[in-house]
Design a protein around this motif. Structure first.
Motif, PDB file in Angstrom:
ATOM      1  N   TYR A 145       5.661  21.362  -1.045  1.00  0.00           N
ATOM      2  CA  TYR A 145       5.628  19.911  -0.828  1.00  0.00           C
ATOM      3  C   TYR A 145       6.317  19.179  -1.969  1.00  0.00           C
ATOM      4  CZ  TYR A 145       2.268  19.768   3.096  1.00  0.00           C
ATOM      5  OH  TYR A 145       1.644  19.873   4.314  1.00  0.00           O
ATOM      6  N   SER A 146       6.149  19.687  -3.186  1.00  0.00           N
ATOM      7  CA  SER A 146       6.642  18.930  -4.331  1.00  0.00           C
ATOM      8  C   SER A 146       8.158  18.737  -4.283  1.00  0.00           C
ATOM      9  CB  SER A 146       6.240  19.610  -5.636  1.00  0.00           C
ATOM     10  OG  SER A 146       6.763  20.911  -5.667  1.00  0.00           O
ATOM     11  N   ARG A 181       7.858  10.667  -4.865  1.00  0.00           N
ATOM     12  CA  ARG A 181       8.393  12.024  -4.768  1.00  0.00           C
ATOM     13  C   ARG A 181       9.033  12.264  -3.406  1.00  0.00           C
ATOM     14  NH1 ARG A 181       3.652  16.676  -4.666  1.00  0.00           N
ATOM     15  NH2 ARG A 181       3.382  16.642  -2.418  1.00  0.00           N
ATOM     16  N   ILE A 221       1.295  10.937   8.372  1.00  0.00           N
ATOM     17  CA  ILE A 221       0.509   9.697   8.326  1.00  0.00           C
ATOM     18  C   ILE A 221       0.333   9.112   9.717  1.00  0.00           C
ATOM     19  CG2 ILE A 221       0.435   7.322   7.513  1.00  0.00           C
ATOM     20  CD1 ILE A 221       2.008   8.124   5.108  1.00  0.00           C
ATOM     21  N   TYR A 228       0.827  -1.199   0.000  1.00  0.00           N
ATOM     22  CA  TYR A 228       0.000   0.000   0.000  1.00  0.00           C
ATOM     23  C   TYR A 228       0.870   1.261   0.000  1.00  0.00           C
ATOM     24  CZ  TYR A 228      -3.266   3.569   1.190  1.00  0.00           C
ATOM     25  OH  TYR A 228      -3.988   4.712   1.149  1.00  0.00           O
ATOM     26  N   LEU A 266       1.028   4.500  -3.000  1.00  0.00           N
ATOM     27  CA  LEU A 266       0.649   5.900  -2.806  1.00  0.00           C
ATOM     28  C   LEU A 266       1.426   6.793  -3.768  1.00  0.00           C
ATOM     29  CD1 LEU A 266       0.471   6.224   1.076  1.00  0.00           C
ATOM     30  CD2 LEU A 266      -1.409   6.408  -0.532  1.00  0.00           C
ATOM     31  N   GLY A 267       0.713   7.735  -4.352  1.00  0.00           N
ATOM     32  CA  GLY A 267       1.342   8.605  -5.348  1.00  0.00           C
ATOM     33  C   GLY A 267       2.500   9.407  -4.793  1.00  0.00           C
ATOM     34  N   ASP A 268       2.426   9.710  -3.498  1.00  0.00           N
ATOM     35  CA  ASP A 268       3.449  10.574  -2.923  1.00  0.00           C
ATOM     36  C   ASP A 268       4.759   9.851  -2.643  1.00  0.00           C
ATOM     37  OD1 ASP A 268       1.655  12.528  -3.021  1.00  0.00           O
ATOM     38  OD2 ASP A 268       1.307  12.704  -0.862  1.00  0.00           O
ATOM     39  N   ASP A 316       8.857  17.879   0.692  1.00  0.00           N
ATOM     40  CA  ASP A 316       8.285  16.862   1.573  1.00  0.00           C
ATOM     41  C   ASP A 316       9.239  15.677   1.637  1.00  0.00           C
ATOM     42  OD1 ASP A 316       6.423  15.837   3.239  1.00  0.00           O
ATOM     43  OD2 ASP A 316       5.060  15.124   1.682  1.00  0.00           O
TER      44      ASP A 316
END
Lengths: 299, 596
Positions: free
Chosen positions: A245-246, A70, A258, A61, A65-67, A249
């Motif tokens: 964030y881009s 990055r 989280i 999972y 996650l898309g993040d 983060d």
């Protein structure tokens, strides 16, 4: 010397390491059992051993996650640059300072650059946000040079550079102390001999100073590699905002959001474990590399 | 040399500590849902009154409410120890010798009710405290009782860590507490339940805290000969005038924006509105970002992802581009600093900020005449979001004895009944934030009712005594407000209903509350919304638990980047697509199912 007598002579050393070992035991060894959480759907009411086991679900999972991508990239870039620059800058600084003949000036500079290390990021972040704000010093200087004002901490393209730069600025004075200490350990007769043989100062640095402190440099690099995924939670957390964030983060801030903000204990543990495993391999590799390339054994 | 280093280090450490204390103190200034600040002198009357009420309540509570079988103000025969986790407020000091375990409140509880408060741990309010609460939940080491937010309460309830109050609450909650719980539609009970059991005590927040208004420097308007704003066009025009005329010089900020600790709008999980956020701008477009909005057709949509929100984002981006909004929004450490320094012309927030939130603005400039107005849509309608009526929670360990559970309820009852008495007669030097397990309790319409009452008193239509309704009344601060208002407000022309900053004594201890009511609540007391929008749900659904952090990150990033012009509006469409793909559509289906 017989081994037994040898041990007895060293007793006080063992006593001195005891607090450190205890700390290590309670804060690093004992919490290891919490790793189990990464493989289960943790429910505090059921506890560590009775929560349902889910295998590698959390890992699957996490990486879906898309993040994740990055965040990992940001972490590696920021942490990697910090490791490299936190060796190069203090080293250069120590070498330069070592050449200064005026003792008063030397100590003054050393003290001045040493101070920021003692400020916590909570305070420094406020200071930096002000210095780089719209009417802060940096923009005023840019203004004098006829340049447009920039709101530095809202621009994702500058954020990493600012984080890395300010961290190096904060720590280089402190890190340089170690190199300065190593420099004093070099036998001065070597320099005298070299001078008599007609060595320039530059050659002396190259052939006496650097080889003389190579062990220390390698040690620092190897210890630093363990931080390959530690991009500095305190610093980033106090400086970042959603606009950056881009690029800003990092794993730790992500885990914080989280795990502690959103109460996803298992997911946060998974991310933490991932980080630890990578760090562990980095340390193994660097240990091996130090031995192989510099013939240096840390332990 | 060594000596100097030591000295310098010591100095720096001192600076560091001082600064970190100030940094932590920031939070304490916020969310004063019903914070009274009263001076003892003006209050002797009300205090004696409450004293009389105390006896009455403790003797007659049996017959005031038929379902009450226990005594909500009973004194235990033996001291009962209750272990709590305490929020700490580094800037709010105790009088000499007092501690968080031994102060006016704990002594009062011990002397009158035989409840011994033991503080197991304390952590600075804000992130530190939440972190500690979450760790307690994660490690299943809850103290007997502690304050927390909804998310934490639900997480603990889900893991079955909480005491079941279903039977005890109706018996031991005071009639006054129940009156406040019943205010509005009585939904406060729903929010204290998990799987049909009441698992916590809740604080009911006044509804006004969920309605954001535009606040504007009336003195600047008057100086430029402008009318008060009504629609977004008016606000834009005023902002432009402020930008051109620079009433505060080059530092002028026409419209303040959220600072780095706040967002452009709060979402359904957060209580209240965002300080200096943009909720009213969205509402004027009939858009409610961050809320689950149920349409006329019964379909639930996430408010951020609508065409109307998109329009509002475009509008805000054009304002930012023109320099009408603070260029440093989202990066600034504290937006309030700019307001207090007198640089800001307008900001959006709920009723409390105008008095409680920016008291220093009036100290720095006594002519800073902040006034509050509703923001209407093009067609003259006032649309507004409404918050979840419950804003704070206290949770109790599953394994506590019945006596400790009763003590928890009594502590809550006592606070609601004796807040005035404790803060005036006993606690003049101790902030109310230190009261153990404090739930802020205000009837939903407390603000509006208080506004009406205060105006009646000021207009001479009624006297303060008319509002002296005894201790079972849900409007617990009303009488005190009515008594003190005549001290704080001066030179008011009866019947004019016009109050400016010049009518107030800004150094009066009641000023923050009274100005918040008389200026901040005024718009919601005089207007009723044409459209009130509640979120279809105020808590996390199952798949949200794992997926929300990620979506929320993306949303915050999108909102700030579009408004500040870092990305153009196409980033909005990209966000909506990403949101739907990464779990949003699944979550929407769950919320839909829950709403039906």
């Amino acid at each position: 010397m017989k081994p037994k007598r040898h041990l007895k002579l060293q007793t006080h050393y063992f006593i001195m390491t005891l607090p450190g070992l205890l700390w290590l035991f309670f804060f690093s060894i004992v919490p290891l059992r919490g790793i189990v959480m990464a493989f289960e759907n943790y429910n505090p009411g059921l506890g560590l051993w009775k929560s349902p086991f889910v295998g590698l679900e959390n890992f699957k999972y996490l990486f879906s996650l898309g993040d994740a991508k990055r965040v990992i990239i940001n972490t590696i870039i920021i942490a990697g640059s910090k490791i490299i620059l936190n060796i190069l800058v203090p080293l250069t600084f120590a070498l330069l300072l070592n050449e200064v003949r005026n003792l008063k000036y030397k100590k003054l500079v050393q003290t001045a650059v040493y101070l920021p290390h003692f400020l916590s990021w909570v305070i420094l972040a406020s200071v930096l946000l002000n210095v780089f704000s719209l009417d802060g010093i940096v923009n005023q200087i840019m203004h004098l040079m006829g340049k447009e004002s920039v709101i530095w901490f809202s621009e994702s393209k500058y954020f990493r550079q600012l984080v890395i730069g300010t961290d190096v600025w904060k720590e280089f004075g402190f890190n340089a102390v170690i190199y300065l200490a190593a420099l004093t350990g070099i036998d001065p007769t070597l320099y005298e001999a070299a001078a008599i043989d007609g060595c320039s100062r530059w050659k002396q640095i190259l052939h006496i100073t650097l080889p003389g402190i190579a062990g220390t440099i390698i040690l620092m690099a190897v210890l630093g590699l363990g931080n390959a995924l530690n991009a500095g939670f305190d610093q980033v957390f106090n400086l970042y905002n959603p606009m950056v964030y881009s690029t800003g983060d990092i794993l730790d801030t992500w885990v914080y959001r989280i795990g502690l903000v959103n109460l996803q204990f298992s997911l946060a543990t998974t991310a933490g474990l991932f980080k630890s495993v990578i760090s562990f391999f980095m340390i193994v590799i660097s240990y091996w590399a130090a031995y192989k390339f510099a013939d240096y054994k840390i332990f | 040399m060594k000596k100097y280093v030591q000295k310098a280090t010591a100095l720096l450490t001192a600076v560091t500590m001082a600064a970190s204390l100030t940094a932590c103190g920031g939070d304490a200034a916020q969310a004063p849902a019903d914070t009274p600040a009263t001076d003892a002198a003006s209050n002797e009357e009300s205090a004696t009154q409450t004293d009389a009420g105390t006896e009455e309540a403790s003797t007659s509570s049996g017959d005031t409410a038929s379902e009450t079988t226990g005594d909500p103000f009973m004194k235990f025969a033996e001291p009962v120890e209750i272990h709590i986790g305490q929020q700490a407020y580094p800037t709010l000091k105790f009088p000499d010798g007092d501690t968080n375990e031994d102060n006016v409140y704990t002594r009062y509880l011990m002397d009158n009710f035989n409840i011994q408060v033991v503080v197991d741990w304390s952590a600075a309010t804000g992130n530190d405290y939440t972190q500690k609460v979450n760790l307690c939940i994660a490690s299943n080491t809850l103290p007997d009782g502690m304050q927390c937010g909804r998310k934490e309460m639900l997480a603990a309830a889900k893991s079955d860590l909480l005491y079941d109050f279903t039977e005890l609450f109706p018996q031991y909650a005071s009639p006054q507490v129940r009156a406040i719980m019943d205010s509005g539609d009585g939904s406060a009970y729903e929010y204290s339940m998990y799987n049909g059991k009441q698992v916590c005590t809740v604080g009911v927040d006044v509804a006004a805290s969920g309605e954001s208004m535009v606040n504007v420097r009336q003195d600047w308007l008057d100086e430029l000969g402008l009318d008060a704003p009504e629609t977004l066009d008016d606000i834009e025009e005023i902002a432009r005038a402020f930008k051109e005329n620079k009433p505060a010089g080059d530092a002028t900020i026409p419209i303040a924006g959220p600072d780095k600790n706040n967002t452009c709008y709060t979402n359904f999980l957060q209580a209240g509105v965002s300080s200096c956020g943009f909720e009213p701008v969205f509402a004027a477009y009939d858009a409610y970002p961050g809320y689950w909005v149920k349409g006329d057709d019964g379909q639930v949509v996430y408010g951020t992802n609508t065409e109307n929100s998109r329009k509002a984002f475009e509008r805000l981006a054009s304002w930012y581009k023109e320099g009408l909004i603070d260029p440093e929004m989202g990066v600034r450490d504290q937006a309030d600093e700019q307001i207090n320094a007198g640089n800001v012309g307008m900001y959006f927030c709920a009723w409390w900020k105008i008095g409680y939130g920016i008291t220093d603005a009036y100290r720095n400039d006594p002519t800073a005449n902040w006034q509050s107005y509703v923001v209407k849509s093009e067609d003259g309608k006032w649309n507004t979001r409404e918050q979840c009526p419950v804003a704070s929670y206290c949770i109790f360990n599953k394994n506590i004895s019945e006596d400790v559970a009763k003590a928890g309820l009594i502590i809550n009852n006592v606070w609601v009944r004796d807040e005035n008495k404790l803060t005036t007669e006993y606690g003049a030097n101790t902030s109310i934030y230190w009261y153990p397990l404090r739930n802020s309790m205000g009837a939903l319409d407390e603000c509006e009712v208080t506004y009406d009452a205060l105006m009646q008193v000021l207009n001479g239509e009624k006297t303060a005594e008319d509002f002296n309704r005894g201790t079972d009344d849900a409007y617990k601060l009303l009488y005190n407000d009515c008594v003190t208002v005549t001290d704080c407000v001066k030179d008011y022309t009866a019947g004019s209903n016009e109050l400016g900053i010049e009518n107030f004594d800004v150094n009066n201890t009641n000023f923050p509350r009274l100005y918040s009511i008389l200026a901040g609540v005024k718009p919601s007391a005089l207007n009723r919304p044409d459209k009130s929008v509640y979120s279809a749900c105020y808590s996390q659904t199952e798949s949200m638990e794992a997926k929300w952090a990620n979506l929320e990150t993306a949303e915050k990033e999108m909102a700030l980047r579009i408004i500040t012009g870092k990305d153009d509006i196409s980033a909005f469409d990209a966000f909506v697509e990403k949101w739907n793909n990464e779990g949003g559509s699944e979550i929407t289906a769950e919320v839909q199912a829950q709403a039906e």
